[in-house]
Design an enzyme around this catalytic site. Structure first.
Site, PDB file in Angstrom:
ATOM      1  N   GLN A 144      13.702   9.542   3.084  1.00 35.35           N
ATOM      2  CA  GLN A 144      12.321   9.568   2.610  1.00 35.35           C
ATOM      3  C   GLN A 144      11.520  10.607   3.378  1.00 35.35           C
ATOM      4  O   GLN A 144      11.552  10.635   4.606  1.00 35.35           O
ATOM      5  CB  GLN A 144      11.665   8.199   2.773  1.00 35.35           C
ATOM      6  N   ARG A 192      11.274  -5.840   5.978  1.00 41.48           N
ATOM      7  CA  ARG A 192      11.557  -6.615   7.183  1.00 41.48           C
ATOM      8  C   ARG A 192      12.354  -7.881   6.889  1.00 41.48           C
ATOM      9  O   ARG A 192      13.169  -8.311   7.708  1.00 41.48           O
ATOM     10  CB  ARG A 192      10.235  -6.953   7.883  1.00 41.48           C
ATOM     11  N   LYS A 217       8.118   6.523  -3.829  1.00 37.21           N
ATOM     12  CA  LYS A 217       7.700   5.168  -3.455  1.00 37.21           C
ATOM     13  C   LYS A 217       6.181   5.167  -3.372  1.00 37.21           C
ATOM     14  O   LYS A 217       5.590   5.984  -2.671  1.00 37.21           O
ATOM     15  CB  LYS A 217       8.310   4.747  -2.121  1.00 37.21           C
ATOM     16  N   CYS A 253       2.536   5.340   2.215  1.00 33.40           N
ATOM     17  CA  CYS A 253       2.185   5.133   3.619  1.00 33.40           C
ATOM     18  C   CYS A 253       0.662   5.131   3.775  1.00 33.40           C
ATOM     19  O   CYS A 253       0.006   6.135   3.468  1.00 33.40           O
ATOM     20  CB  CYS A 253       2.792   6.217   4.495  1.00 33.40           C
ATOM     21  N   MET A 268      11.609   2.020   6.727  1.00 38.72           N
ATOM     22  CA  MET A 268      10.654   1.482   7.699  1.00 38.72           C
ATOM     23  C   MET A 268      10.726   2.282   8.993  1.00 38.72           C
ATOM     24  O   MET A 268      11.815   2.486   9.543  1.00 38.72           O
ATOM     25  CB  MET A 268      10.952   0.003   7.983  1.00 38.72           C
ATOM     26  N   VAL A 269       9.582   2.713   9.463  1.00 42.94           N
ATOM     27  CA  VAL A 269       9.515   3.486  10.704  1.00 42.94           C
ATOM     28  C   VAL A 269      10.059   2.648  11.848  1.00 42.94           C
ATOM     29  O   VAL A 269       9.692   1.484  12.023  1.00 42.94           O
ATOM     30  CB  VAL A 269       8.065   3.917  10.987  1.00 42.94           C
ATOM     31  N   GLY A 291       8.106  -5.869  -2.303  1.00 41.05           N
ATOM     32  CA  GLY A 291       6.992  -6.684  -1.852  1.00 41.05           C
ATOM     33  C   GLY A 291       7.298  -8.175  -1.891  1.00 41.05           C
ATOM     34  O   GLY A 291       7.653  -8.719  -2.934  1.00 41.05           O
TER      35      GLY A 291
END
Length: 361
Positions: A89, A245, A158, A119, A32-33, A221
């Site tokens: 990644q 998250r 991914k 992305c 995650m960015v 997910g």
């Protein structure tokens, strides 16, 4: 497999070897960015069961930039000396840039290389990488081929879902192209690029894909709790569950799953039980956040650490009752010391954590 070859562990994922068989724990963190940096990874590892081995991501790394960066100083590629299982990644589509990036990342300590084809942001689409590659199966397969050609470690991909289960043949054909080009495993986030974070992930696509291929499939997910992780593993048969998250907000899910599997507690927590109730989880979030703040200061310095912590809290506060108040507390702090004092005071009161939020994962 190592000493973690537990009967329940075999039932929950790990049907096919990942990272040359080193992975023995069926839950991992999603890249995650702005989040999956060294301070978060190191803080989360404290909840991993003893002797467990899973894969750990970096933030997305641009293969156009990696060749010219100092990986030991760039915030996105800082790493702790003891970190294992790192699978950075990358975004990319040009062999020269990918080759140099892969070479440098392996020297840096990468045990695998993950290619982002999921992305959906416009910047990635503009350069024809990220989810844009899913629109061109032959080109996507070529990107995998050129990465594998230049890598001495496993290469994974991914990716996002197709529009519906009716289009599964399209997804399978795409994945087989990646497989034939040398991909060691794929991670499927079964939510389309158009959905972004809206709507529910279609776990049926994960199930169908895992049945149809002969190499590992990781599911991603809507994993917000340990119950979600177990359900994904059971319902889809996938080899690992990946959470974003939700796991960043609740890193003790690693500990909870270890208890479900009968594994040894994390080091330093030998005689404790993983937090389970809303109150216990709220208190644990506070303890975790204080350690995370200190680690951010250690790795990033005062100013960047303040920004990193604020971003973490803005991302994860939705699982906390009165989480908006916590974001305000962190926003007002002008130094890390101020933030530590304010956060500690905030968690002197009982804070509850809810199991799920409508914000999709």
């Amino acid at each position: 497999m190592s000493s973690l070859a537990h009967s329940e562990n075999k039932k929950l994922g790990l049907h096919r070897p990942i990272l040359k068989g080193k992975v023995n724990f069926p839950l991992c963190l999603a890249p995650m960015v702005g989040l999956t940096h060294v301070a978060l990874r190191e803080s989360m590892r404290e909840y991993l069961p003893a002797d467990a081995f899973t894969i750990w991501p970096t933030e997305m790394l641009n293969s156009r930039r990696i060749p010219g960066e100092d990986l030991e100083k760039t915030p996105e590629t800082l790493r702790a000396p003891t970190e294992t299982g790192l699978v950075p990644q990358i975004l990319g589509n040009e062999e020269t840039e990918i080759a140099e990036s892969v070479k440098r990342l392996i020297e840096w300590g990468a045990e695998g290389i993950d290619i982002n084809m999921g992305c959906p942001v416009q910047k990635a689409l503009k350069h024809n990488y990220g989810v844009a590659l899913m629109g061109d199966p032959a080109y996507a397969a070529e990107v995998v081929r050129m990465t594998v050609k230049n890598s001495s470690v496993p290469v994974s991909v991914k990716l996002r879902a197709v529009g519906s289960t009716k289009e599964f043949d399209e997804l399978l054909s795409f994945v087989m192209g990646l497989r034939n080009s040398g991909a060691s495993w794929v991670c499927l986030h079964p939510r389309t690029a158009a959905q972004k974070r809206r709507g529910w992930a279609d776990w049926e696509q994960i199930k169908q894909l895992h049945k149809a291929v002969d190499f590992p499939v990781i599911g991603n997910g809507d994993v917000q709790t340990v119950e979600d992780a177990v359900l994904m593993l059971q319902e889809t048969g996938c080899d690992m569950a990946m959470a974003g998250r939700g796991l960043a907000a609740r890193p003790w899910m690693l500990w909870q799953l270890g208890e479900e599997l009968g594994l040894a507690n994390p080091l330093g927590k030998e005689n404790q039980k993983a937090p389970r109730t809303p109150q216990e989880e709220g208190a644990e979030y506070g303890r975790f956040l204080l350690k995370f703040i200190e680690r951010c200061r250690f790795y990033f310095g005062e100013d960047l650490a303040l920004r990193k912590v604020r971003f973490y809290v803005r991302t994860t506060h939705v699982w906390l009752d009165f989480g908006n108040a916590l974001t305000g507390v962190c926003a007002k702090a002008r130094t890390i010391d101020e933030m530590l004092i304010a956060v500690a005071k905030f968690f002197e009161a009982t804070v509850e954590m809810c199991p799920r939020t409508e914000l999709r994962q």
